[in-house]
Design a protein around this motif. Structure first.
Motif, PDB file in Angstrom:
ATOM      1  N   PHE A 113       0.816  -1.213   0.000  1.00  0.00           N
ATOM      2  CA  PHE A 113       0.000   0.000   0.000  1.00  0.00           C
ATOM      3  C   PHE A 113       0.854   1.269   0.000  1.00  0.00           C
ATOM      4  O   PHE A 113       0.405   2.320  -0.470  1.00  0.00           O
ATOM      5  CB  PHE A 113      -0.961  -0.006   1.194  1.00  0.00           C
ATOM      6  N   LEU A 114       2.084   1.202   0.524  1.00  0.00           N
ATOM      7  CA  LEU A 114       2.979   2.354   0.478  1.00  0.00           C
ATOM      8  C   LEU A 114       3.588   2.537  -0.910  1.00  0.00           C
ATOM      9  O   LEU A 114       3.836   3.673  -1.349  1.00  0.00           O
ATOM     10  CB  LEU A 114       4.089   2.199   1.528  1.00  0.00           C
ATOM     11  N   LYS A 115       3.836   1.438  -1.601  1.00  0.00           N
ATOM     12  CA  LYS A 115       4.491   1.502  -2.904  1.00  0.00           C
ATOM     13  C   LYS A 115       3.529   1.855  -4.027  1.00  0.00           C
ATOM     14  O   LYS A 115       3.896   2.571  -4.971  1.00  0.00           O
ATOM     15  CB  LYS A 115       5.163   0.163  -3.211  1.00  0.00           C
ATOM     16  N   TYR A 116       2.288   1.375  -3.934  1.00  0.00           N
ATOM     17  CA  TYR A 116       1.328   1.541  -5.022  1.00  0.00           C
ATOM     18  C   TYR A 116       0.135   2.384  -4.571  1.00  0.00           C
ATOM     19  O   TYR A 116      -0.269   2.337  -3.413  1.00  0.00           O
ATOM     20  CB  TYR A 116       0.814   0.186  -5.506  1.00  0.00           C
ATOM     21  N   ASP A 117      -0.412   3.113  -5.521  1.00  0.00           N
ATOM     22  CA  ASP A 117      -1.627   3.881  -5.272  1.00  0.00           C
ATOM     23  C   ASP A 117      -2.821   2.974  -5.584  1.00  0.00           C
ATOM     24  O   ASP A 117      -3.374   2.999  -6.676  1.00  0.00           O
ATOM     25  CB  ASP A 117      -1.638   5.126  -6.161  1.00  0.00           C
ATOM     26  N   ILE A 118      -3.208   2.178  -4.604  1.00  0.00           N
ATOM     27  CA  ILE A 118      -4.263   1.189  -4.792  1.00  0.00           C
ATOM     28  C   ILE A 118      -5.631   1.855  -4.648  1.00  0.00           C
ATOM     29  O   ILE A 118      -5.902   2.526  -3.650  1.00  0.00           O
ATOM     30  CB  ILE A 118      -4.144   0.037  -3.769  1.00  0.00           C
ATOM     31  N   GLU A 119      -6.496   1.641  -5.642  1.00  0.00           N
ATOM     32  CA  GLU A 119      -7.850   2.191  -5.540  1.00  0.00           C
ATOM     33  C   GLU A 119      -8.890   1.111  -5.250  1.00  0.00           C
ATOM     34  O   GLU A 119      -9.963   1.410  -4.723  1.00  0.00           O
ATOM     35  CB  GLU A 119      -8.251   2.918  -6.835  1.00  0.00           C
ATOM     36  N   SER A 120      -8.572  -0.146  -5.587  1.00  0.00           N
ATOM     37  CA  SER A 120      -9.529  -1.232  -5.420  1.00  0.00           C
ATOM     38  C   SER A 120      -8.782  -2.534  -5.148  1.00  0.00           C
ATOM     39  O   SER A 120      -7.646  -2.711  -5.600  1.00  0.00           O
ATOM     40  CB  SER A 120     -10.397  -1.411  -6.677  1.00  0.00           C
ATOM     41  N   VAL A 121      -9.451  -3.443  -4.430  1.00  0.00           N
ATOM     42  CA  VAL A 121      -8.875  -4.747  -4.127  1.00  0.00           C
ATOM     43  C   VAL A 121      -9.844  -5.836  -4.564  1.00  0.00           C
ATOM     44  O   VAL A 121     -11.052  -5.756  -4.293  1.00  0.00           O
ATOM     45  CB  VAL A 121      -8.581  -4.896  -2.617  1.00  0.00           C
ATOM     46  N   MET A 122      -9.306  -6.854  -5.234  1.00  0.00           N
ATOM     47  CA  MET A 122     -10.066  -8.058  -5.570  1.00  0.00           C
ATOM     48  C   MET A 122      -9.451  -9.227  -4.798  1.00  0.00           C
ATOM     49  O   MET A 122      -8.238  -9.420  -4.825  1.00  0.00           O
ATOM     50  CB  MET A 122     -10.028  -8.333  -7.070  1.00  0.00           C
ATOM     51  N   HIS A 123     -10.304 -10.002  -4.143  1.00  0.00           N
ATOM     52  CA  HIS A 123      -9.829 -11.006  -3.189  1.00  0.00           C
ATOM     53  C   HIS A 123     -10.157 -12.430  -3.663  1.00  0.00           C
ATOM     54  O   HIS A 123     -11.315 -12.837  -3.696  1.00  0.00           O
ATOM     55  CB  HIS A 123     -10.490 -10.739  -1.843  1.00  0.00           C
ATOM     56  N   PHE A 124      -9.083 -13.188  -4.013  1.00  0.00           N
ATOM     57  CA  PHE A 124      -9.229 -14.597  -4.399  1.00  0.00           C
ATOM     58  C   PHE A 124      -8.364 -15.510  -3.524  1.00  0.00           C
ATOM     59  O   PHE A 124      -8.254 -16.701  -3.815  1.00  0.00           O
ATOM     60  CB  PHE A 124      -8.804 -14.791  -5.861  1.00  0.00           C
ATOM     61  N   ALA A 125      -7.751 -14.953  -2.485  1.00  0.00           N
ATOM     62  CA  ALA A 125      -6.748 -15.690  -1.712  1.00  0.00           C
ATOM     63  C   ALA A 125      -7.406 -16.462  -0.574  1.00  0.00           C
ATOM     64  O   ALA A 125      -7.332 -16.065   0.591  1.00  0.00           O
ATOM     65  CB  ALA A 125      -5.698 -14.724  -1.163  1.00  0.00           C
ATOM     66  N   ALA A 126      -8.048 -17.566  -0.918  1.00  0.00           N
ATOM     67  CA  ALA A 126      -8.728 -18.363   0.105  1.00  0.00           C
ATOM     68  C   ALA A 126      -8.415 -19.836  -0.078  1.00  0.00           C
ATOM     69  O   ALA A 126      -8.197 -20.310  -1.194  1.00  0.00           O
ATOM     70  CB  ALA A 126     -10.238 -18.152   0.028  1.00  0.00           C
ATOM     71  N   SER A 127      -8.398 -20.563   1.026  1.00  0.00           N
ATOM     72  CA  SER A 127      -8.375 -22.026   0.967  1.00  0.00           C
ATOM     73  C   SER A 127      -9.788 -22.484   0.608  1.00  0.00           C
ATOM     74  O   SER A 127     -10.770 -21.941   1.120  1.00  0.00           O
ATOM     75  CB  SER A 127      -7.960 -22.607   2.316  1.00  0.00           C
ATOM     76  N   SER A 128      -9.901 -23.520  -0.265  1.00  0.00           N
ATOM     77  CA  SER A 128     -11.224 -23.781  -0.842  1.00  0.00           C
ATOM     78  C   SER A 128     -11.589 -25.248  -1.009  1.00  0.00           C
ATOM     79  O   SER A 128     -12.445 -25.579  -1.822  1.00  0.00           O
ATOM     80  CB  SER A 128     -11.325 -23.088  -2.206  1.00  0.00           C
ATOM     81  N   LEU A 129     -10.956 -26.135  -0.254  1.00  0.00           N
ATOM     82  CA  LEU A 129     -11.281 -27.561  -0.352  1.00  0.00           C
ATOM     83  C   LEU A 129     -12.226 -27.943   0.782  1.00  0.00           C
ATOM     84  O   LEU A 129     -11.867 -27.857   1.956  1.00  0.00           O
ATOM     85  CB  LEU A 129     -10.017 -28.410  -0.294  1.00  0.00           C
ATOM     86  N   VAL A 130     -13.426 -28.372   0.425  1.00  0.00           N
ATOM     87  CA  VAL A 130     -14.445 -28.684   1.430  1.00  0.00           C
ATOM     88  C   VAL A 130     -13.965 -29.787   2.371  1.00  0.00           C
ATOM     89  O   VAL A 130     -14.051 -29.660   3.601  1.00  0.00           O
ATOM     90  CB  VAL A 130     -15.763 -29.097   0.746  1.00  0.00           C
ATOM     91  N   GLY A 131     -13.460 -30.881   1.808  1.00  0.00           N
ATOM     92  CA  GLY A 131     -13.011 -31.994   2.637  1.00  0.00           C
ATOM     93  C   GLY A 131     -11.913 -31.601   3.601  1.00  0.00           C
ATOM     94  O   GLY A 131     -11.925 -31.976   4.779  1.00  0.00           O
ATOM     95  N   GLU A 132     -10.955 -30.831   3.107  1.00  0.00           N
ATOM     96  CA  GLU A 132      -9.858 -30.376   3.948  1.00  0.00           C
ATOM     97  C   GLU A 132     -10.377 -29.477   5.067  1.00  0.00           C
ATOM     98  O   GLU A 132      -9.874 -29.520   6.200  1.00  0.00           O
ATOM     99  CB  GLU A 132      -8.823 -29.629   3.111  1.00  0.00           C
TER     100      GLU A 132
END
Length: 328
Positions: free
Chosen positions: A61-80
């Motif tokens: 956030f200090l290096k870039y002028d971020i205006e929006s965030v998209m979030h895909f960073a999730a664990s996603s295995l039901v069994g696990e």
């Protein structure tokens, strides 16, 4: 600048490519535990790091002028998630809370969240709408619902603008064949069938053929990953244009396909025959899950353009062209 967390993963990498194709500046944050460095478009900036790391987020956030965030960073295995719920509540809930808190600290108020149909759990609804009761039946679905609730609370308290997108079954690959679905372990039906057709698996198992459906196998809603990516672009554009401050949308084709139909189409596209075994039903598998995506189609003029044949054709091209890279 748009920050895409989890941009080296399956859906995230396709969204990154589409953002860049639309002239957006993109930076990707990914810890590469399940994502792949080679899946990140070379036009994007990349920082290897974790959304739970305040140091990584400060650096970004200090290096870039971020205006929006998209979030895909999730664990996603039901069994696990059932076997190791702590991982899901830490990575999906706690780390997302860290991300959102840092966003507020740096006054970044636009958020697109990759959620899931697993928030609905088991339902008898013929078509699942955004008003269908939310009743997740596993830690994965519960963790995603918790994030949705946190996001909504941040909207009320801190004026966070958001779009929550509840996916059904993402499938396919970019038509270029450069990026596609490459999980380890792989749990999704279409790539599992394709691996069998390519000789990487001895067989494919259909879990139950006595469901109350036309051919006895479960019916699911499959949507092309690039159609999903387009929905993210439209959602972001609507937020940035101040068309609304908060929305929840289902993403699906609205058409269900049975397991046997998927296998048949994979065989047709590949001109090969699958080795199919019939197994017992899996606990908790509903007979039919199909999305009603009427609202996003009406409000954002979103329309899926790829049918099942194209979904599988693009997936087959990716898997057959990159067989050695994604071989397990």
């Amino acid at each position: 600048m748009i920050l895409v967390v989890g941009g080296a993963g399956y859906i995230g990498s396709h969204v990154v490519k589409k953002l860049l194709d639309n002239g957006k500046n993109v930076v990707v944050l990914d810890n590469l535990t399940t994502g792949h460095r080679k899946s990140i478009d070379a036009r994007a900036d990349f920082l290897e790091g974790d959304i739970g790391s305040k140091k990584s987020l400060d650096e970004l956030f200090l290096k870039y002028d971020i205006e929006s965030v998209m979030h895909f960073a999730a664990s996603s295995l039901v069994g696990e998630s059932v076997k190791n719920p702590a991982k899901y509540y830490e990575n999906n809930v706690s780390n997302t809370l860290t991300l959102l808190t840092k966003m507020m600290e740096y006054n970044v108020k636009n958020f697109i969240f990759s959620s899931t149909a697993a928030t609905y759990g088991l339902t008898e609804d013929e078509l699942i709408t955004e008003e269908t009761t939310l009743n997740p039946i596993n830690p994965y679905g519960r963790s995603k619902l918790m994030i949705e609730q946190i996001v909504q609370d941040f909207h009320v308290a801190y004026q966070l603008n958001y779009v929550i997108l509840r996916y059904f079954n993402a499938a396919g690959a970019d038509p270029s064949g450069i990026i596609g679905e490459n999980h380890d372990p792989e749990t999704h039906l279409i790539p599992l069938v394709l691996k069998n057709l390519l000789g990487e698996r001895e067989s494919i198992t259909i879990f139950g053929e006595d469901y109350d459906t036309f051919d006895g196998t479960c019916i699911r809603d499959y949507i092309h990953v690039n159609d999903l990516a387009e929905a993210h672009i439209l959602s972001l554009e609507a937020l940035l244009a101040n068309r609304f401050k908060s929305k929840v949308y289902n993403l699906g084709n609205g058409n269900g396909y049975s397991v046997k139909e998927i296998v048949d189409m994979c065989e047709r596209v590949s001109s090969r025959k699958a080795n199919v075994l019939i197994g017992d039903r899996r606990s908790g598998d509903p007979s039919k899950l199909v999305a009603d995506a009427t609202i996003i189609k009406k409000e954002l003029n979103w329309k899926p353009v790829f049918n099942l044949e194209k979904i599988i054709e693009h997936a087959w091209n990716y898997h057959s062209q990159n067989q050695e890279m994604i071989k397990q």
